[in-house]
Design a protein around this motif. Sequence first.
Motif, PDB file in Angstrom:
ATOM      1  N   LYS A 106      10.265  13.829  13.696  1.00  0.00           N
ATOM      2  CA  LYS A 106      11.406  13.949  12.776  1.00  0.00           C
ATOM      3  C   LYS A 106      11.545  12.752  11.823  1.00  0.00           C
ATOM      4  CE  LYS A 106      16.452  14.594  12.867  1.00  0.00           C
ATOM      5  NZ  LYS A 106      16.933  13.321  12.340  1.00  0.00           N
ATOM      6  N   ILE A 107      11.652  11.533  12.369  1.00  0.00           N
ATOM      7  CA  ILE A 107      11.925  10.366  11.518  1.00  0.00           C
ATOM      8  C   ILE A 107      10.718  10.021  10.661  1.00  0.00           C
ATOM      9  CG2 ILE A 107      12.497   7.904  11.502  1.00  0.00           C
ATOM     10  CD1 ILE A 107      14.055   8.385  14.106  1.00  0.00           C
ATOM     11  N   ASN A 108       9.556   9.920  11.298  1.00  0.00           N
ATOM     12  CA  ASN A 108       8.357   9.490  10.580  1.00  0.00           C
ATOM     13  C   ASN A 108       8.029  10.425   9.422  1.00  0.00           C
ATOM     14  OD1 ASN A 108       5.155   9.441  10.341  1.00  0.00           O
ATOM     15  ND2 ASN A 108       5.799   7.474  11.151  1.00  0.00           N
ATOM     16  N   LYS A 109       8.016  11.710   9.702  1.00  0.00           N
ATOM     17  CA  LYS A 109       7.652  12.661   8.642  1.00  0.00           C
ATOM     18  C   LYS A 109       8.737  12.748   7.569  1.00  0.00           C
ATOM     19  CE  LYS A 109       4.046  13.041  10.939  1.00  0.00           C
ATOM     20  NZ  LYS A 109       3.090  11.959  10.650  1.00  0.00           N
ATOM     21  N   GLY A 110       9.991  12.536   7.967  1.00  0.00           N
ATOM     22  CA  GLY A 110      11.073  12.500   6.980  1.00  0.00           C
ATOM     23  C   GLY A 110      10.907  11.348   5.997  1.00  0.00           C
ATOM     24  N   LEU A 111      10.501  10.179   6.519  1.00  0.00           N
ATOM     25  CA  LEU A 111      10.288   9.009   5.658  1.00  0.00           C
ATOM     26  C   LEU A 111       9.080   9.212   4.742  1.00  0.00           C
ATOM     27  CD1 LEU A 111      10.953   6.095   8.197  1.00  0.00           C
ATOM     28  CD2 LEU A 111      12.463   6.888   6.366  1.00  0.00           C
ATOM     29  N   VAL A 112       8.014   9.781   5.297  1.00  0.00           N
ATOM     30  CA  VAL A 112       6.821  10.071   4.483  1.00  0.00           C
ATOM     31  C   VAL A 112       7.195  11.007   3.335  1.00  0.00           C
ATOM     32  CG1 VAL A 112       4.593  11.265   4.478  1.00  0.00           C
ATOM     33  CG2 VAL A 112       5.133   9.658   6.310  1.00  0.00           C
ATOM     34  N   ASN A 113       7.940  12.043   3.651  1.00  0.00           N
ATOM     35  CA  ASN A 113       8.351  13.040   2.654  1.00  0.00           C
ATOM     36  C   ASN A 113       9.201  12.394   1.559  1.00  0.00           C
ATOM     37  OD1 ASN A 113       8.556  15.625   1.556  1.00  0.00           O
ATOM     38  ND2 ASN A 113      10.386  16.117   2.747  1.00  0.00           N
ATOM     39  N   LEU A 114      10.099  11.487   1.977  1.00  0.00           N
ATOM     40  CA  LEU A 114      10.986  10.821   1.019  1.00  0.00           C
ATOM     41  C   LEU A 114      10.190   9.883   0.103  1.00  0.00           C
ATOM     42  CD1 LEU A 114      13.928  10.763   0.254  1.00  0.00           C
ATOM     43  CD2 LEU A 114      14.346   9.077   2.046  1.00  0.00           C
ATOM     44  N   LEU A 115       9.251   9.136   0.670  1.00  0.00           N
ATOM     45  CA  LEU A 115       8.404   8.258  -0.140  1.00  0.00           C
ATOM     46  C   LEU A 115       7.590   9.061  -1.150  1.00  0.00           C
ATOM     47  CD1 LEU A 115       7.179   5.779   2.621  1.00  0.00           C
ATOM     48  CD2 LEU A 115       8.530   5.152   0.621  1.00  0.00           C
ATOM     49  N   GLU A 116       7.074  10.177  -0.706  1.00  0.00           N
ATOM     50  CA  GLU A 116       6.292  11.050  -1.601  1.00  0.00           C
ATOM     51  C   GLU A 116       7.171  11.590  -2.729  1.00  0.00           C
ATOM     52  OE1 GLU A 116       3.014  12.229  -1.487  1.00  0.00           O
ATOM     53  OE2 GLU A 116       2.311  11.269   0.357  1.00  0.00           O
ATOM     54  N   SER A 117       8.414  11.943  -2.383  1.00  0.00           N
ATOM     55  CA  SER A 117       9.323  12.497  -3.401  1.00  0.00           C
ATOM     56  C   SER A 117       9.704  11.450  -4.448  1.00  0.00           C
ATOM     57  CB  SER A 117      10.588  13.064  -2.744  1.00  0.00           C
ATOM     58  OG  SER A 117      11.442  12.021  -2.315  1.00  0.00           O
ATOM     59  N   LYS A 118       9.581  10.158  -4.095  1.00  0.00           N
ATOM     60  CA  LYS A 118       9.882   9.073  -5.033  1.00  0.00           C
ATOM     61  C   LYS A 118       8.644   8.662  -5.839  1.00  0.00           C
ATOM     62  CE  LYS A 118      14.163   8.347  -3.585  1.00  0.00           C
ATOM     63  NZ  LYS A 118      15.317   8.660  -4.450  1.00  0.00           N
ATOM     64  N   GLY A 119       7.527   9.355  -5.635  1.00  0.00           N
ATOM     65  CA  GLY A 119       6.320   9.045  -6.395  1.00  0.00           C
ATOM     66  C   GLY A 119       5.330   8.171  -5.655  1.00  0.00           C
ATOM     67  N   GLY A 120       5.587   7.931  -4.366  1.00  0.00           N
ATOM     68  CA  GLY A 120       4.656   7.148  -3.557  1.00  0.00           C
ATOM     69  C   GLY A 120       3.580   8.028  -2.944  1.00  0.00           C
ATOM     70  N   LYS A 121       2.638   7.379  -2.286  1.00  0.00           N
ATOM     71  CA  LYS A 121       1.557   8.091  -1.581  1.00  0.00           C
ATOM     72  C   LYS A 121       1.582   7.538  -0.160  1.00  0.00           C
ATOM     73  CE  LYS A 121      -3.463   8.722  -1.808  1.00  0.00           C
ATOM     74  NZ  LYS A 121      -4.705   8.150  -2.368  1.00  0.00           N
ATOM     75  N   ALA A 122       2.142   8.321   0.762  1.00  0.00           N
ATOM     76  CA  ALA A 122       2.402   7.805   2.108  1.00  0.00           C
ATOM     77  C   ALA A 122       1.715   8.644   3.178  1.00  0.00           C
ATOM     78  CB  ALA A 122       3.910   7.762   2.364  1.00  0.00           C
ATOM     79  N   MET A 123       1.443   8.013   4.319  1.00  0.00           N
ATOM     80  CA  MET A 123       0.849   8.702   5.461  1.00  0.00           C
ATOM     81  C   MET A 123       1.504   8.166   6.735  1.00  0.00           C
ATOM     82  SD  MET A 123      -1.666  10.919   6.268  1.00  0.00           S
ATOM     83  CE  MET A 123      -2.983  10.821   5.061  1.00  0.00           C
ATOM     84  N   GLY A 124       1.980   9.076   7.579  1.00  0.00           N
ATOM     85  CA  GLY A 124       2.639   8.682   8.817  1.00  0.00           C
ATOM     86  C   GLY A 124       1.667   8.594   9.977  1.00  0.00           C
ATOM     87  N   ILE A 125       1.779   7.523  10.756  1.00  0.00           N
ATOM     88  CA  ILE A 125       0.991   7.370  11.981  1.00  0.00           C
ATOM     89  C   ILE A 125       1.886   6.773  13.065  1.00  0.00           C
ATOM     90  CG2 ILE A 125      -1.342   7.179  11.016  1.00  0.00           C
ATOM     91  CD1 ILE A 125      -1.038   4.167  11.028  1.00  0.00           C
TER      92      ILE A 125
END
Length: 291
Positions: A106-125
């Motif tokens: 829940k938390i990790n993927k939510g943060l990845v999704n939010l970073l991506e929505s702001k124009g970032g390129k993120a990967m959760g591990i």
Amino acid sequence: MSLNITNAQRAEVLTQALPYIQKYNGKILVIKYGGNAMINEELKQYVMEDIVLMHLIGVKVVLVHGGGPEITEMLERVGKKTEFVNGLRVTDKETAEIALMVLSGKINKGLVNLLESKGGKAMGISGVDGRMIEAEMKDQRLGYVGRITKVNIDPILDLLEKGYIPVVSTVGCDKEGNVYNINADTAASYIAGAMEAESLISMTDIAGILKDKDDPTSLISCIDIEEAGHLFESGIISGGMIPKVECCIDAINRGVKKVFIMDGRLPHAILIETLTDEGAGTMVVRKKDKK
């Protein structure tokens, strides 16, 4: 939030930030994210914007997060009572599995999704992936609360090399496959140390280290390890700030150049701390320059 500033003023702001951008370009910045900045949705937006901006100007940002309140909420939903010993959650096998699900799902993927929505390129591990955080039982009374025995930063380095913002959830494992809940401050300290990061930013719910805990204007802007020892002895560093400062010192002893204890309740605190001369918390260094 929009500010009525002219284009000339915008240009001036960017020009003043240039030396700081040059200083951090290509360097590793580890951010430990938790507390109010993680729960408050508006503050969360600011933090994600700061991280994406730092990433886009060439800073190698690693985001390490906890999620204690969300774990407690999920345990309550399944009818499981939370018990604490010396501030640490007693974690049986089922609680460890719920922590893994909440933190790494829940938390990790939510943060990845939010970073991506702001124009970032993120990967959760998670710390389990690639056995990134190996751990053992810290205390029998606490159950599956982990003491870190080894950190393998290769998965993080691989993601940075490919241009991602690694988002790390703080769970660990042992060779038998048991899962452990790991304190996020401790995990961030170990990871930042292993990466020889330029800086570690620890986001918290107070302004930083205060001479008087009831007076936010008594902020101590910079301390070194020797001064921290005196502040422990005098009781200025007390309560929940003790383990935070201990993690800061541990990170420096592991090779991090400087650590910031920062007020996560302040909008854009990361940018204020890294790209201006104002600062937004307390900086901890090995030894201060004598003037």
